[in-house]
Design a protein around this motif. Structure first.
Motif, mmCIF file in Angstrom:
data_model
loop_
_atom_site.group_PDB
_atom_site.id
_atom_site.type_symbol
_atom_site.label_atom_id
_atom_site.label_comp_id
_atom_site.label_asym_id
_atom_site.label_seq_id
_atom_site.Cartn_x
_atom_site.Cartn_y
_atom_site.Cartn_z
ATOM 1 N N LYS A 54 -4.986 13.397 -2.140
ATOM 2 C CA LYS A 54 -4.511 12.238 -1.585
ATOM 3 C C LYS A 54 -5.066 10.870 -1.545
ATOM 4 N N ALA A 99 0.829 -1.053 -0.072
ATOM 5 C CA ALA A 99 -0.056 -0.031 -0.056
ATOM 6 C C ALA A 99 1.115 1.239 0.072
ATOM 7 N N ASP A 101 1.046 5.304 0.050
ATOM 8 C CA ASP A 101 0.542 6.585 0.197
ATOM 9 C C ASP A 101 0.774 7.302 -1.050
ATOM 10 N N TYR A 102 -0.027 8.208 -1.504
ATOM 11 C CA TYR A 102 0.202 9.000 -2.737
ATOM 12 C C TYR A 102 -0.241 10.443 -2.608
ATOM 13 N N PHE A 103 0.587 11.569 -3.061
ATOM 14 C CA PHE A 103 0.194 12.888 -2.963
ATOM 15 C C PHE A 103 0.412 13.465 -4.233
ATOM 16 N N ASN A 135 8.254 7.730 6.271
ATOM 17 C CA ASN A 135 7.072 6.939 5.689
ATOM 18 C C ASN A 135 7.741 6.708 4.307
ATOM 19 N N SER A 177 5.667 5.853 0.252
ATOM 20 C CA SER A 177 4.853 7.012 0.025
ATOM 21 C C SER A 177 5.473 7.624 -1.187
ATOM 22 N N ILE A 181 -8.513 9.412 -1.032
ATOM 23 C CA ILE A 181 -8.960 9.972 0.182
ATOM 24 C C ILE A 181 -9.400 11.332 0.083
ATOM 25 N N LYS A 223 -4.422 6.176 -1.821
ATOM 26 C CA LYS A 223 -3.456 5.056 -1.385
ATOM 27 C C LYS A 223 -3.584 4.223 -2.856
ATOM 28 N N LEU A 276 7.145 13.691 4.973
ATOM 29 C CA LEU A 276 7.085 12.161 4.817
ATOM 30 C C LEU A 276 8.272 11.750 5.265
#
Length: 233
Positions: free
Chosen positions: A58, A31, A33-35, A136, A139, A111, A60, A131
């Motif tokens: 935002k 998984a 996390d993306y921004f 993290n 990400s 998200i 995943k 991050l």
């Protein structure tokens, strides 16, 4: 400018400010996390907003456990064009019907979205630093084009997958999962092991039709036919 040209331009202008520090997991789910940071599309109509605000999306990206397939198996997948199937038949002729390849499946879980102050590249750097401080490692921070933010995400997925393939293949090879199983028609060991588990499932009351479909996909029904038919005696 055509839609194709717009998409091509979006791909060219997309860049990753922070790349994940880990590869895709070989034997599990990953998984990420993306921004995705973009300049708002409305700045094209209101120049006073330019360089003052950025959009941050935002979410995943969830990558399923990598799956081993062969050209024979791929030819039984649904939803592809005749050209795609011709390509796989050609791969089968060149490398063999049981030559292993890795298939990846992804799910995008969005998200939310927010408008923040600052130039997109500067916002991306701030998020990247946060991050990093949070350690993290799974990400990604992407700077893209607002209208084509999902294209930017797809570009990252492609590049991340490409960077993980060698690692995943090496781990599978080290565990002997790619070794052809002569008694099972030459399919890779991981496929033969999967079929064995499905036989056990049918022995415990599972649906034999699902097993038959899987045997056909791998092109090995004739190697298991006698054993399979015993379920009906």
């Amino acid at each position: 400018m055509s839609r194709y040209e717009d998409v091509s331009k979006a791909i060219e202008q997309t860049f990753v400010a922070k790349f994940p520090k880990q590869n895709l997991a070989t034997f599990g789910i990953t998984a990420i996390d993306y921004f995705i940071v973009t300049e708002p599309i409305y700045t094209a109509f209101d120049s006073t907003k330019k360089d003052l605000e950025a959009v941050v999306r935002k979410g995943k990206v969830v990558a399923g456990k990598p799956t081993l397939i062969t050209p024979t198996y791929a030819l039984h997948l649904q939803g592809f064009s005749d050209d795609a199937y011709d390509y796989m038949r050609n791969i089968s002729r060149i490398y063999g019907p049981n030559s292993p390849a890795i298939m990846y499946e992804y799910e995008n879980k969005s998200i939310g979205l927010e408008i923040v102050s600052g130039i997109a590249s500067e916002v991306a750097n701030r998020i990247s630093n946060d991050l990093e401080n949070q350690k993290n490692d799974l990400s990604v921070v992407i700077v893209g084009i607002d209208e084509f933010w999902d294209v930017s995400l797809m570009k990252f997925i492609y590049e991340f997958t490409a960077s993980s393939i060698e690692y995943n293949a090496r781990e599978m090879r080290d565990k002997g999962l790619l070794e052809p199983q002569i008694g099972a028609g030459g399919i890779p060991r991981v496929a033969a092991d999967q079929i064995e588990e499905m036989f056990k499932s049918v022995e415990n009351g599972g649906n034999p039709e699902i097993l038959k479909i899987e045997l056909d996909k791998w092109g090995v029904y004739k190697f298991y036919e006698d054993r399979f038919l015993r379920f009906f005696k």
